[in-house]
Design an enzyme around this catalytic site. Structure first.
Site, PDB file in Angstrom:
ATOM      1  N   SER A  84       3.389   6.685  -4.174  1.00 28.23           N
ATOM      2  CA  SER A  84       2.337   6.473  -3.168  1.00 28.23           C
ATOM      3  C   SER A  84       2.402   5.016  -2.733  1.00 28.23           C
ATOM      4  O   SER A  84       3.017   4.182  -3.396  1.00 28.23           O
ATOM      5  CB  SER A  84       0.955   6.745  -3.774  1.00 28.23           C
ATOM      6  OG  SER A  84       0.554   5.655  -4.585  1.00 28.23           O
ATOM      7  N   ASP A  85       1.745   4.689  -1.632  1.00 27.00           N
ATOM      8  CA  ASP A  85       1.527   3.275  -1.350  1.00 27.00           C
ATOM      9  C   ASP A  85       0.342   2.817  -2.207  1.00 27.00           C
ATOM     10  O   ASP A  85      -0.295   3.617  -2.908  1.00 27.00           O
ATOM     11  CB  ASP A  85       1.295   3.032   0.148  1.00 27.00           C
ATOM     12  CG  ASP A  85       1.599   1.581   0.534  1.00 27.00           C
ATOM     13  OD1 ASP A  85       1.666   0.728  -0.367  1.00 27.00           O
ATOM     14  OD2 ASP A  85       1.759   1.294   1.733  1.00 27.00           O
ATOM     15  N   TYR A  86       0.037   1.553  -2.135  1.00 26.74           N
ATOM     16  CA  TYR A  86      -0.987   0.902  -2.961  1.00 26.74           C
ATOM     17  C   TYR A  86      -2.347   1.595  -2.775  1.00 26.74           C
ATOM     18  O   TYR A  86      -2.925   1.504  -1.697  1.00 26.74           O
ATOM     19  CB  TYR A  86      -1.056  -0.543  -2.506  1.00 26.74           C
ATOM     20  CG  TYR A  86      -1.834  -1.523  -3.336  1.00 26.74           C
ATOM     21  CD1 TYR A  86      -1.194  -2.382  -4.221  1.00 26.74           C
ATOM     22  CD2 TYR A  86      -3.211  -1.633  -3.203  1.00 26.74           C
ATOM     23  CE1 TYR A  86      -1.899  -3.319  -4.944  1.00 26.74           C
ATOM     24  CE2 TYR A  86      -3.927  -2.557  -3.931  1.00 26.74           C
ATOM     25  CZ  TYR A  86      -3.267  -3.408  -4.803  1.00 26.74           C
ATOM     26  OH  TYR A  86      -3.979  -4.338  -5.517  1.00 26.74           O
TER      27      TYR A  86
ATOM     28  N   GLY B  37      -2.845   4.601  -2.235  1.00 29.23           N
ATOM     29  CA  GLY B  37      -2.764   5.624  -1.184  1.00 29.23           C
ATOM     30  C   GLY B  37      -3.457   6.921  -1.581  1.00 29.23           C
ATOM     31  O   GLY B  37      -4.088   7.578  -0.737  1.00 29.23           O
TER      32      GLY B  37
END
Ligand code: BGC
Length: 763
Positions: free
Chosen positions: A304-306, A308
């Site tokens: 995932s992104d940060y 996310g």
């Protein structure tokens, strides 16, 4: 819609994803075929893992060591301390950390993992190594302008060697988002607006990061293609904003650089923050499973992104943390970055049967497989060596490369009366503007490890390039976004006392990058006022722009006889700019993004469609696709960039037709009638005149960097194949239709160069 309804809808979507995944006949086959197999040793570890240890392998957090470098680049994260993080490692609840701090930290953490954790599964160390490590290279938007994939490969390689020497296994790069809207601050991290160039740069950077000796090499880092997908299509250029985009545009514009990165071997991908037409990318089974896994057979790891996954709640897609965990995980996000949702909720979701054990095992196998590929099971300390960390970073060779890459990223937008290059002796130079001197704003956004103190500024570069450094006066004149009392008067006085003005103005590095969207992509007003006042002195003026996006230039800035676009060039920014200013090397870069006439044209990209009422070039015509104020074109188009030579295109040779199974070669002659050697980037564009899906007015299909001595000519040739004429058809698959194509070999997307047409014959 109230919370309960959101929750029900999200639950249904999640359940549907679970069912679809479980019932997919291709699932087992794909998982087995695409993910690298585990060695007997790793299989044996896997067999012993508890559900919690499995969830731990899927949990990645920002390093807490020394306060954590990541906190300055991201919203403040969890309250973890280094000791609490070590406790998580001991308990097998953490797979690794990102944006940490060097070999000393990595060694301490890895030692705990290997000595004190039950299963002794090595940690993975990740970082945002976007445009260099301690040696900082130009921002990708700038470097893409070199139109030289080999250069991008070399800087990525150098960055990987430095990062790996400091204990890093995995970079969150390349960022391969197509950037068609210059209001979006993150255009600075990507390779610009064009798909063809974006694909070449994506593949080159992956090859550079991962190296040619296999991922287990101690100087290889795993690449991560991000942000999947269409992050750059945010409405109104607002970072994190909604994306509503057709599947055709996804497949034709936003997906290809990812496919190029995976074809080049990128073994990880990062899900983007945005939603796509109502479904966040982080919980999008179509994106992460149907396309990525089933269609593209991607066998690597999706992170995932940060936070996310956590953000699915704010999106209004998940009801709570548990729901968000299930939705992201079942959609295909294997590893959770920073929220700790997976370690908190996956064990219970598995226990209650809401997440199948098979899906948990699949994700864990993917993580173990990349750790294995990185050689970590053979030697968990292979990239952790404080001695190498000292000898492999900021080497003379890397600093030389930073200077070369810097020079080759600078675009000469304008050079009326051949004001550039400047003479290296006897002229008094007033170096004016907030970027005239000082080490701030040289390295650019998204650099975690480079420091201002290690970057060389413009004044230093200029003084070193000329015979008598005492002839240079520097005056700030203005701050970046605010006036300085008496600044303009001092600047005007300096200009009056000089023979030449070099005006260094533009954006600070905090004005582009993540979360730095702008509504007006102009030079900030106090600097514009400075430019007007200095220009009024009548002294010859060279504008040296610093910026992270294309700008809409106005007034005295636009009217200056010479303009250089210099972006953020990294560690050697000053010397690189001086090299070009004084003609130590000629400019050869081209714009990777179009500079519009006005901010209101954004999103502007050269490869737009015609519309039913295209505006003719020249005089504005009523009832045509035009603006009241400005032409429907770029002020400086994609591909534009002058040299110190005088380049002309002539003599197109092009066969009238291409056989269905044949190829076609287009040739032209390029001549340098100037008195200075030049490297011309000759570009091949086509237009499919009539098709069952409307096609862009031009599309880049090739380019060549052509060195030309003064007075020299060269014949260049481009060969097109049928596959170069493909597009995404009515049924969303790759389609080629016979018919007429226009063709240009030219110096930019808006230059006519030499032009002709050909027909693709039917089969
Ligand atoms: C960015 C990513 C980055 C991550 C970790 C996020 O805010 O969108 O590009 O890799 O932070 O620092």
């Amino acid at each position: 819609m109230d919370d309960r309804q959101i929750s029900r809808r999200a639950a249904m979507l999640g359940a549907a994803a679970t069912m679809a995944w479980l019932s997919s006949p291709a699932r087992a086959l794909l998982a087995a075929a695409a993910t690298p197999g585990l060695s007997a040793k790793v299989e044996a570890l896997f067999a012993q893992m508890t559900v919690e240890e499995k969830a731990g392998q899927l949990t990645l957090n920002a390093a807490a060591w020394a306060g954590g470098a990541a906190v300055t680049l991201n919203p403040a994260g969890s309250a973890a301390t280094f000791d609490s993080q070590l406790a998580e490692v001991r308990a097998g609840r953490l797979t690794g950390v990102f944006n940490g701090n060097g070999a000393a930290m990595a060694r301490q953490m890895q030692t705990v993992a290997m000595r004190e954790a039950r299963l002794k599964i090595p940690l993975i160390f990740a970082a945002d190594v976007i445009h260099g490590f301690r040696t900082v290279f130009p921002m990708p938007i700038a470097e893409a302008g070199s139109f030289d994939a080999d250069l991008a490969m070399r800087t990525a390689r150098a960055a990987a060697v430095e990062a790996a020497a400091a204990g890093i296994d995995w970079t969150f790069a390349p960022m391969v988002d197509i950037g068609r809207d210059q209001r979006w601050g993150r255009v600075v991290e990507g390779s610009g607006e064009d798909v063809f160039l974006g694909c070449l740069m994506a593949a080159a950077r992956v090859r550079g990061f991962q190296g040619s000796r296999g991922l287990a090499a101690d100087d290889a880092v795993m690449a991560c293609a991000k942000h999947f997908a269409a992050y750059g299509a945010a409405e109104a250029g607002l970072d994190y904003n909604t994306v509503d985009v057709s599947e055709r545009t996804l497949r034709e514009v936003y997906f290809p650089p990812f496919e190029a990165a995976f074809d080049a071997g990128a073994l990880s991908a990062m899900a983007s923050f945005n939603e796509i037409s109502g479904v966040p990318a982080t919980a999008n089974p179509w994106l992460l499973d149907t396309v990525l896994r089933k269609e593209w057979k991607f066998g690597g790891l999706v992170v995932s992104d940060y936070t996310g996954d956590e953000e699915l709640i704010a999106h209004g897609f998940a009801a709570d943390a548990r729901d968000a965990t299930r939705l992201a995980f079942m959609a295909g996000v294997d590893m959770s970055m920073q929220s700790s949702f997976y370690i908190k909720h996956l064990p219970d979701l598995v226990a209650k049967g809401e997440v199948p054990m098979a899906r948990l095992d699949q994700a864990v196998r993917r993580v173990l497989a990349v750790k294995q590929a990185l050689g970590l099971f053979d030697d968990p300390f292979r990239r952790i060596d404080p001695r190498r960390e000292k000898t492999r970073v900021r080497t003379p060779a890397n600093l030389k490369l930073a200077r070369e890459a810097g020079r080759r990223s600078i675009v000469l937008l304008k050079n009326d009366g051949d004001l550039l290059p400047l003479p290296r002796s006897s002229k008094r130079i007033a170096l004016i503007g907030p970027f005239a001197s000082g080490q701030q704003d040289l390295i650019g956004p998204w650099n975690v490890y480079g420091t201002d103190a290690e970057a060389v500024d413009l004044a230093t570069g200029v003084r070193a390039a000329i015979a008598d450094p005492s002839l240079v006066t520097t005056v700030a004149g203005s701050a970046v976004e605010a006036p300085i009392a008496g600044g303009i008067d001092a600047a005007v006085a300096a200009a009056n006392a000089a023979d030449i003005v070099v005006l260094a103005i533009g954006e600070s590095q905090r004005m582009s990058g993540e979360a730095q969207s702008r509504t007006a992509i102009v030079v900030p007003a106090p600097q514009q006022a400075l430019a007007e006042a200095v220009a009024a002195t009548g002294k010859p003026m060279v504008v040296v722009l610093r910026h992270g996006r294309a700008l809409a230039l106005e007034g005295a800035v636009l009217d200056a006889p010479a303009i250089l676009a210099t972006w953020f060039l990294g560690s050697q920014a000053g010397p690189a700019i001086a090299d070009i200013l004084f003609g130590i090397e000629g400019p050869s870069a081209r714009l990777s993004v179009s500079f519009p006439y006005a901010s209101g044209q954004e999103p502007y990209h050269y490869d737009h469609k015609s519309t039913g009422r295209p505006s003719p070039a020249g005089k504005p015509v009523e009832y045509k696709a035009r603006y009241r104020e400005v032409p429907n074109a770029a002020r400086f188009a994609f591909g534009h960039g002058l040299t110190y030579g005088k380049i002309g295109y002539s003599g197109l040779s092009l066969a009238p037709s291409m056989a269905w199974d044949g190829a076609l070669t287009a040739k032209a002659t390029i001549t340098n009638t100037g008195r200075t050697a030049a490297v011309e980037v000759a570009q091949l564009y086509i237009r499919d005149v009539t098709a069952s899906i409307t096609r862009p007015v031009r599309q880049l299909k090739g380019f060549k960097r052509v060195p030309l001595a003064p007075g020299a000519s060269a014949e260049i040739a481009f060969t097109l194949k049928r596959s170069d004429l493909e597009f995404v058809g009515l049924d969303l698959s790759r389609t080629i239709e016979p018919g007429r194509f226009e063709l240009w070999i030219a110096s930019s997307a808006q230059d006519d160069g030499v032009t002709g047409s050909f027909t693709l014959a039917a089969a």
